[in-house]
Every structure is written in C-alpha cells, then in structure tokens.
Scaffold this motif. Structure first.
Motif, PDB file in Angstrom:
ATOM      1  N   PRO A 263     -50.142  12.988 -24.229  1.00 48.29           N
ATOM      2  CA  PRO A 263     -49.044  13.510 -23.403  1.00 48.29           C
ATOM      3  C   PRO A 263     -47.767  13.697 -24.216  1.00 48.29           C
ATOM      4  O   PRO A 263     -47.472  12.900 -25.111  1.00 48.29           O
ATOM      5  CB  PRO A 263     -48.852  12.428 -22.343  1.00 48.29           C
ATOM      6  N   LEU A 264     -47.042  14.733 -23.907  1.00 52.08           N
ATOM      7  CA  LEU A 264     -45.752  14.996 -24.536  1.00 52.08           C
ATOM      8  C   LEU A 264     -44.744  14.000 -23.968  1.00 52.08           C
ATOM      9  O   LEU A 264     -44.522  13.959 -22.757  1.00 52.08           O
ATOM     10  CB  LEU A 264     -45.335  16.439 -24.259  1.00 52.08           C
ATOM     11  N   GLN A 265     -44.183  13.178 -24.813  1.00 57.51           N
ATOM     12  CA  GLN A 265     -43.277  12.124 -24.374  1.00 57.51           C
ATOM     13  C   GLN A 265     -42.025  12.696 -23.708  1.00 57.51           C
ATOM     14  O   GLN A 265     -41.377  13.572 -24.266  1.00 57.51           O
ATOM     15  CB  GLN A 265     -42.869  11.235 -25.551  1.00 57.51           C
ATOM     16  N   GLY A 266     -41.743  12.217 -22.508  1.00 59.41           N
ATOM     17  CA  GLY A 266     -40.520  12.590 -21.812  1.00 59.41           C
ATOM     18  C   GLY A 266     -40.561  13.945 -21.134  1.00 59.41           C
ATOM     19  O   GLY A 266     -39.556  14.378 -20.586  1.00 59.41           O
ATOM     20  N   VAL A 267     -41.702  14.634 -21.184  1.00 59.43           N
ATOM     21  CA  VAL A 267     -41.814  15.955 -20.570  1.00 59.43           C
ATOM     22  C   VAL A 267     -43.092  15.995 -19.745  1.00 59.43           C
ATOM     23  O   VAL A 267     -44.189  15.901 -20.287  1.00 59.43           O
ATOM     24  CB  VAL A 267     -41.846  17.078 -21.632  1.00 59.43           C
ATOM     25  N   ALA A 268     -42.945  16.139 -18.443  1.00 59.97           N
ATOM     26  CA  ALA A 268     -44.114  16.170 -17.569  1.00 59.97           C
ATOM     27  C   ALA A 268     -44.913  17.453 -17.781  1.00 59.97           C
ATOM     28  O   ALA A 268     -44.342  18.530 -17.958  1.00 59.97           O
ATOM     29  CB  ALA A 268     -43.686  16.073 -16.110  1.00 59.97           C
ATOM     30  N   GLY A 269     -46.228  17.331 -17.781  1.00 58.80           N
ATOM     31  CA  GLY A 269     -47.093  18.494 -17.805  1.00 58.80           C
ATOM     32  C   GLY A 269     -47.380  19.095 -19.157  1.00 58.80           C
ATOM     33  O   GLY A 269     -48.088  20.091 -19.253  1.00 58.80           O
ATOM     34  N   GLY A 270     -46.864  18.517 -20.225  1.00 60.34           N
ATOM     35  CA  GLY A 270     -47.092  19.060 -21.557  1.00 60.34           C
ATOM     36  C   GLY A 270     -47.881  18.105 -22.431  1.00 60.34           C
ATOM     37  O   GLY A 270     -48.005  16.912 -22.132  1.00 60.34           O
ATOM     38  N   LEU A 271     -48.423  18.629 -23.490  1.00 57.59           N
ATOM     39  CA  LEU A 271     -49.187  17.840 -24.446  1.00 57.59           C
ATOM     40  C   LEU A 271     -48.527  17.912 -25.816  1.00 57.59           C
ATOM     41  O   LEU A 271     -47.999  18.950 -26.211  1.00 57.59           O
ATOM     42  CB  LEU A 271     -50.621  18.357 -24.547  1.00 57.59           C
ATOM     43  N   SER A 272     -48.593  16.825 -26.532  1.00 59.41           N
ATOM     44  CA  SER A 272     -48.135  16.782 -27.909  1.00 59.41           C
ATOM     45  C   SER A 272     -49.294  17.204 -28.801  1.00 59.41           C
ATOM     46  O   SER A 272     -50.431  16.780 -28.598  1.00 59.41           O
ATOM     47  CB  SER A 272     -47.703  15.355 -28.247  1.00 59.41           C
TER      48      SER A 272
ATOM     49  N   ALA B 285     -62.683  23.930 -24.046  1.00 58.99           N
ATOM     50  CA  ALA B 285     -63.218  23.374 -22.801  1.00 58.99           C
ATOM     51  C   ALA B 285     -63.089  21.852 -22.792  1.00 58.99           C
ATOM     52  O   ALA B 285     -62.741  21.256 -21.759  1.00 58.99           O
ATOM     53  CB  ALA B 285     -64.671  23.802 -22.611  1.00 58.99           C
ATOM     54  N   ALA B 286     -63.338  21.201 -23.924  1.00 57.63           N
ATOM     55  CA  ALA B 286     -63.217  19.743 -24.007  1.00 57.63           C
ATOM     56  C   ALA B 286     -61.772  19.293 -23.802  1.00 57.63           C
ATOM     57  O   ALA B 286     -61.510  18.300 -23.116  1.00 57.63           O
ATOM     58  CB  ALA B 286     -63.751  19.240 -25.352  1.00 57.63           C
ATOM     59  N   VAL B 287     -60.824  20.040 -24.375  1.00 56.04           N
ATOM     60  CA  VAL B 287     -59.406  19.721 -24.181  1.00 56.04           C
ATOM     61  C   VAL B 287     -59.034  19.870 -22.707  1.00 56.04           C
ATOM     62  O   VAL B 287     -58.384  18.999 -22.129  1.00 56.04           O
ATOM     63  CB  VAL B 287     -58.511  20.598 -25.081  1.00 56.04           C
ATOM     64  N   LEU B 288     -59.464  20.963 -22.091  1.00 53.68           N
ATOM     65  CA  LEU B 288     -59.143  21.173 -20.677  1.00 53.68           C
ATOM     66  C   LEU B 288     -59.816  20.134 -19.789  1.00 53.68           C
ATOM     67  O   LEU B 288     -59.211  19.646 -18.822  1.00 53.68           O
ATOM     68  CB  LEU B 288     -59.520  22.592 -20.257  1.00 53.68           C
ATOM     69  N   ASP B 289     -61.050  19.768 -20.105  1.00 54.36           N
ATOM     70  CA  ASP B 289     -61.736  18.729 -19.329  1.00 54.36           C
ATOM     71  C   ASP B 289     -60.975  17.403 -19.399  1.00 54.36           C
ATOM     72  O   ASP B 289     -60.855  16.691 -18.412  1.00 54.36           O
ATOM     73  CB  ASP B 289     -63.167  18.515 -19.828  1.00 54.36           C
ATOM     74  N   ALA B 290     -60.487  17.087 -20.581  1.00 57.93           N
ATOM     75  CA  ALA B 290     -59.808  15.807 -20.783  1.00 57.93           C
ATOM     76  C   ALA B 290     -58.383  15.792 -20.229  1.00 57.93           C
ATOM     77  O   ALA B 290     -57.909  14.755 -19.759  1.00 57.93           O
ATOM     78  CB  ALA B 290     -59.787  15.460 -22.267  1.00 57.93           C
ATOM     79  N   TRP B 291     -57.694  16.919 -20.272  1.00 55.86           N
ATOM     80  CA  TRP B 291     -56.264  16.926 -19.991  1.00 55.86           C
ATOM     81  C   TRP B 291     -55.846  17.806 -18.800  1.00 55.86           C
ATOM     82  O   TRP B 291     -54.647  17.902 -18.509  1.00 55.86           O
ATOM     83  CB  TRP B 291     -55.498  17.353 -21.241  1.00 55.86           C
ATOM     84  N   ASP B 292     -56.761  18.431 -18.122  1.00 57.88           N
ATOM     85  CA  ASP B 292     -56.398  19.317 -17.006  1.00 57.88           C
ATOM     86  C   ASP B 292     -55.541  18.622 -15.968  1.00 57.88           C
ATOM     87  O   ASP B 292     -54.579  19.190 -15.458  1.00 57.88           O
ATOM     88  CB  ASP B 292     -57.664  19.890 -16.349  1.00 57.88           C
ATOM     89  N   TRP B 293     -55.857  17.366 -15.676  1.00 62.31           N
ATOM     90  CA  TRP B 293     -55.107  16.596 -14.679  1.00 62.31           C
ATOM     91  C   TRP B 293     -53.643  16.431 -15.070  1.00 62.31           C
ATOM     92  O   TRP B 293     -52.773  16.296 -14.228  1.00 62.31           O
ATOM     93  CB  TRP B 293     -55.736  15.213 -14.487  1.00 62.31           C
ATOM     94  N   HIS B 294     -53.343  16.436 -16.355  1.00 60.40           N
ATOM     95  CA  HIS B 294     -51.994  16.185 -16.851  1.00 60.40           C
ATOM     96  C   HIS B 294     -51.158  17.467 -16.960  1.00 60.40           C
ATOM     97  O   HIS B 294     -49.932  17.416 -16.829  1.00 60.40           O
ATOM     98  CB  HIS B 294     -52.070  15.500 -18.231  1.00 60.40           C
ATOM     99  N   LEU B 295     -51.805  18.577 -17.205  1.00 57.49           N
ATOM    100  CA  LEU B 295     -51.080  19.830 -17.467  1.00 57.49           C
ATOM    101  C   LEU B 295     -50.423  20.365 -16.200  1.00 57.49           C
ATOM    102  O   LEU B 295     -51.015  20.342 -15.130  1.00 57.49           O
ATOM    103  CB  LEU B 295     -52.042  20.878 -18.019  1.00 57.49           C
ATOM    104  N   SER B 296     -49.201  20.856 -16.347  1.00 56.71           N
ATOM    105  CA  SER B 296     -48.539  21.486 -15.215  1.00 56.71           C
ATOM    106  C   SER B 296     -49.293  22.770 -14.860  1.00 56.71           C
ATOM    107  O   SER B 296     -49.940  23.369 -15.712  1.00 56.71           O
ATOM    108  CB  SER B 296     -47.080  21.806 -15.539  1.00 56.71           C
ATOM    109  N   PRO B 297     -49.232  23.215 -13.589  1.00 54.26           N
ATOM    110  CA  PRO B 297     -50.035  24.355 -13.166  1.00 54.26           C
ATOM    111  C   PRO B 297     -49.610  25.711 -13.710  1.00 54.26           C
ATOM    112  O   PRO B 297     -50.316  26.676 -13.542  1.00 54.26           O
ATOM    113  CB  PRO B 297     -49.897  24.338 -11.640  1.00 54.26           C
ATOM    114  N   GLU B 298     -48.493  25.832 -14.384  1.00 57.14           N
ATOM    115  CA  GLU B 298     -47.968  27.113 -14.882  1.00 57.14           C
ATOM    116  C   GLU B 298     -48.947  27.935 -15.619  1.00 57.14           C
ATOM    117  O   GLU B 298     -49.735  27.788 -16.365  1.00 57.14           O
ATOM    118  CB  GLU B 298     -46.720  26.924 -15.732  1.00 57.14           C
TER     119      GLU B 298
END
Length: 142
Positions: A26-35, A129-142
């Motif tokens: 997760p991107l620290q301090g920013v909701a919905g983003g990945l580092s 697909a593996a990244v999306l499977d693992a992190w879809d719940w965290h990503l903002s819907p944009e």
C-alpha cells in the motif's frame, strides 16, 4: 519479496539484463494507491526508482500489452508525473529494448536491450492478473 510484493513486469534475458516493476504494498498515507518501484539491472548499470501505482495505471498497462501484441511500441506512464517506461520491439541491437526515463527526479534515461521470449506478453498478463487478485480490494475504483 514479501507476501505483499508482486512483480507487475519482469523483462529479462539470459545476458543478465532486466527491468522489473514491482508492487511493494500500500502507498503510505494515500488511500487506494500502491507503492511500486522500477528496477534496472544489467552487467553495466543498476538502479531503482519509486513509482506510485493506481488502478488506472494498471489498466493502462493491460492496454499497453494489447498494443505490444499487435506489434506496436508503447510508452507507459509517459504523460504522468514520475518515471516512464517505453518498450521498443525493434531496438538498436536487433532485439526489443526497454527505456526507463526519470525526467523529474534523477533526470536519467536508461536504455536496456532485452532478448524477450516469444510468450512474454502472456506471462505479463498473468503477472498483472496476480497483482489485481492480490490488491483489487485496496485499489480505489477510478
């Protein structure tokens, strides 16, 4: 890599040249983003640069893979702040080359010839697909 770290791209050959794009968590301090980070490693040069990833950037990576399969060269992330990745299917050394450009921070460009296997875009669809499977719940819907 830890359990939350996943490669989005791993462009490498048996000559020791590689460009890797890794999701770190997760991107620290920013909701919905990945580092993330872009890592270049060759016998001549090595370096890394941070890169934030959002759902829209992952979607644009899927579109870039479509264009590459159609025989087009791509520029990924080139219109957004931060490092850009270009993939030229016919580089200067008669093989594909990956160009990583960091105009904003280091003002450095690295051009890496990589002799990619014929099925590399399919492999990268699996990585995405593996990244999306693992992190879809965290990503903002944009």
């Amino acid at each position: 890599m830890t359990a939350e770290q996943l490669d989005l791209a791993l462009l490498c050959d048996d000559q020791g040249n590689s460009v890797r794009i890794t999701v770190l968590g997760p991107l620290q301090g920013v909701a919905g983003g990945l580092s993330g980070e872009i890592v270049v490693d060759t016998p001549f040069v090595a370096g890394r640069v941070a890169r934030s990833l959002w759902r829209s950037r992952l979607t644009s990576w899927a579109e870039a893979l479509d264009r590459l399969e159609a025989g087009e060269e791509i520029a990924w992330l080139h219109v957004q702040r931060g490092p850009s990745v270009y993939i030229h299917l016919n580089g200067e050394r008669d093989c594909p080359e990956v160009v990583v450009e960091d105009d904003l921070v280091s003002m450095t460009t690295v051009r890496v010839p990589i002799d990619l296997p014929s099925d590399w875009t399919a492999t990268h669809r699996d990585l995405l697909a593996a990244v999306l499977d693992a992190w879809d719940w965290h990503l903002s819907p944009e």
